[in-house]
Design a protein around this motif. Structure first.
Motif, PDB file in Angstrom:
ATOM      1  N   LEU A 113       0.820  -1.210   0.000  1.00 12.10           N
ATOM      2  CA  LEU A 113       0.000   0.000   0.000  1.00 12.10           C
ATOM      3  C   LEU A 113       0.858   1.266   0.000  1.00 12.10           C
ATOM      4  N   GLN A 116       2.632   2.032  -3.581  1.00 10.99           N
ATOM      5  CA  GLN A 116       1.849   2.498  -4.721  1.00 10.99           C
ATOM      6  C   GLN A 116       1.337   3.915  -4.449  1.00 10.99           C
ATOM      7  N   THR A 118      -1.150   5.482  -5.555  1.00 13.34           N
ATOM      8  CA  THR A 118      -2.611   5.591  -5.457  1.00 13.34           C
ATOM      9  C   THR A 118      -3.124   5.247  -4.059  1.00 13.34           C
ATOM     10  N   THR A 119      -2.393   4.401  -3.342  1.00 14.91           N
ATOM     11  CA  THR A 119      -2.843   4.004  -2.005  1.00 14.91           C
ATOM     12  C   THR A 119      -1.989   4.609  -0.884  1.00 14.91           C
ATOM     13  N   ARG A 120      -0.825   5.138  -1.208  1.00 16.63           N
ATOM     14  CA  ARG A 120       0.024   5.708  -0.163  1.00 16.63           C
ATOM     15  C   ARG A 120      -0.660   6.896   0.520  1.00 16.63           C
ATOM     16  N   LEU A 122      -3.829   7.422   0.835  1.00 18.44           N
ATOM     17  CA  LEU A 122      -4.903   6.890   1.669  1.00 18.44           C
ATOM     18  C   LEU A 122      -4.347   6.454   3.024  1.00 18.44           C
ATOM     19  N   VAL A 123      -3.227   5.707   2.992  1.00 13.10           N
ATOM     20  CA  VAL A 123      -2.638   5.193   4.231  1.00 13.10           C
ATOM     21  C   VAL A 123      -2.140   6.340   5.102  1.00 13.10           C
ATOM     22  N   SER A 156      -3.328  -6.013   2.701  1.00 11.39           N
ATOM     23  CA  SER A 156      -3.320  -5.005   1.631  1.00 11.39           C
ATOM     24  C   SER A 156      -4.688  -4.777   1.009  1.00 11.39           C
ATOM     25  N   SER A 158      -7.286  -2.797   0.406  1.00  9.93           N
ATOM     26  CA  SER A 158      -7.486  -1.353   0.582  1.00  9.93           C
ATOM     27  C   SER A 158      -8.945  -0.973   0.774  1.00  9.93           C
ATOM     28  N   TYR A 161      -9.666   0.103   4.357  1.00 14.34           N
ATOM     29  CA  TYR A 161      -9.078   1.384   4.731  1.00 14.34           C
ATOM     30  C   TYR A 161      -9.843   2.538   4.074  1.00 14.34           C
ATOM     31  N   ALA A 162     -10.279   2.322   2.830  1.00 13.77           N
ATOM     32  CA  ALA A 162     -11.080   3.355   2.163  1.00 13.77           C
ATOM     33  C   ALA A 162     -12.408   3.561   2.883  1.00 13.77           C
TER      34      ALA A 162
END
Length: 379
Positions: A113, A116, A118-120, A122-123, A156, A158, A161-162
């Motif tokens: 996560l 990438q 796109t997800t970093r 978010l984290v 992972s 996501s 988390y979203a």
């Protein structure tokens, strides 16, 4: 906070905390443990809640060594002083590296996560929210440890988390749960799909038995619609999802003081009874699928699951086994018919235990303890 007492000198020596902060935590730990001990001496019950009645608060204060007419007020003031010092110390720790510590958890448990773009983002947002929520929680270290378990369980994926970013109020509630209960945190870490239905409506209190049955029926329909296996597999998974969801729901209400300890025990007992009822239905259908019941059992036979122990007294607690015995009757049967009925009902009891105990991809429901039967383990 059980680590505070024995390890405080070492924590100070290696520079994790200044000596005065370490000493403040050590004294707070000693006071809180003494308070816990005095609380649990009353009625010999495991509790961590302060009494509400003025007379009970005065009795507790005097048991802790406070004297005079203002004993209860002095005790409350000292307790609040310790609480404030603990919050201040932990707030300072998290203010320095709280978000980074959480990013380290993600790096260890879900590095993809962070790798990438796109997800970093978010984290990083979620780590900041959790850091603030954990800072405000009553036990930051426990919350952090249970969040570690949760991230390890989710990995992972996501989607979860979203979901938390879309519903920021869930972050605070999860942090509070992680700070309060190892047992319930373990359920969420193992079954993260429980998050969405559990937190969908925080105003829902304990469900009556009819509503519990209806909720389980809907889950069984949903599992059947998904297909991909035998009907019994869908029934087992639905029963486990139902059990886990309602168990955590009761726990959340209990932790939030929205229900009393007695109401929690009653809710856990009602849940167990509905699960046993549904499990017996599944076990009966499984036996019927393999062959008809003998005539003596099919005609007027009766089979009873009799509750014992805490299940019988309606005082079930989190993680309790179910103590039961099994009774059957085949009125009017001759000797041969009675033997056939005995074999049939023994298989039914074994199948019921299998339905409730067997671990599937959704976990298990209950451990069944039937050793109270007259012939013990050989019954």
């Amino acid at each position: 906070m059980g680590w505070i007492g024995p390890k405080m000198p070492a924590v100070s020596q290696v520079g994790v905390l200044p000596a005065d902060a370490a000493d403040a935590l050590r004294r707070a730990y000693a006071f809180l443990r003494r308070t816990e001990n005095r609380l649990q001496m009353v009625g010999e019950r495991q509790t961590h809640r302060l009494p509400e009645a003025a007379a009970d608060l005065t009795r507790l204060a005097r048991a802790l060594g406070f004297r005079g007419a203002e004993a209860a007020a002095a005790c409350a003031a000292e307790l609040e002083g310790h609480r404030q010092r603990i919050r201040t110390i932990f707030a300072a720790l998290f203010a320095v590296d709280g978000t980074q510590r959480l990013l380290d958890l993600f790096q260890r448990n879900a590095p993809q996560l962070l790798a990438q773009p796109t997800t970093r983002g978010l984290v990083e947002q979620l780590a900041g929210q959790f850091a603030r929520a954990i800072e405000a929680s009553p036990d930051g270290e426990r919350a952090l440890n249970n969040l570690d378990r949760f991230i390890r369980g989710v990995g992972s994926r996501s989607f979860y988390y979203a979901l938390l970013l879309d519903r920021p109020e869930l972050v605070a509630r999860l942090a509070a749960l992680f700070a309060a209960s190892e047992y319930l945190s373990g359920y969420l870490a193992t079954h993260p799909r429980l998050i969405e239905p559990i937190f969908s409506d925080p105003t829902v209190l304990l469900l009556p038995r009819a509503a519990l049955r209806a909720a389980l029926a809907r889950l069984r329909v949903d599992q059947a619609a998904q297909g991909g296996g035998e009907a019994s597999e869908g029934d087992l998974d639905a029963l486990r999802l139902f059990h886990h969801r309602e168990l955590v729901n009761i726990g959340l209400l209990d932790l939030a003081d929205k229900i009393t300890a007695t109401e929690a025990e009653t809710g856990l007992t009602e849940l167990a009874e509905v699960c046993v009822e549904a499990g017996l239905d599944v076990a009966t259908r499984e036996l019927t699928r393999r062959g008809p019941a003998p005539a003596a059992a099919a005609a007027a036979g009766e089979f009873l699951v009799v509750a014992m122990g805490k299940l019988a007294s309606r005082e079930l607690t989190y993680g309790s086994d179910l103590d039961v015995i099994f009774l059957y009757d085949a009125p009017g049967a001759d000797d041969v018919g009675m033997l056939e009925a005995q074999e049939h009902y023994a298989r039914l009891a074994q199948k019921l235990i299998w339905v409730l105990q067997t671990r599937t991809s959704e976990g298990a429901c209950y451990q069944i303890d039937a050793r109270l039967r007259p012939s013990g383990n050989q019954g």
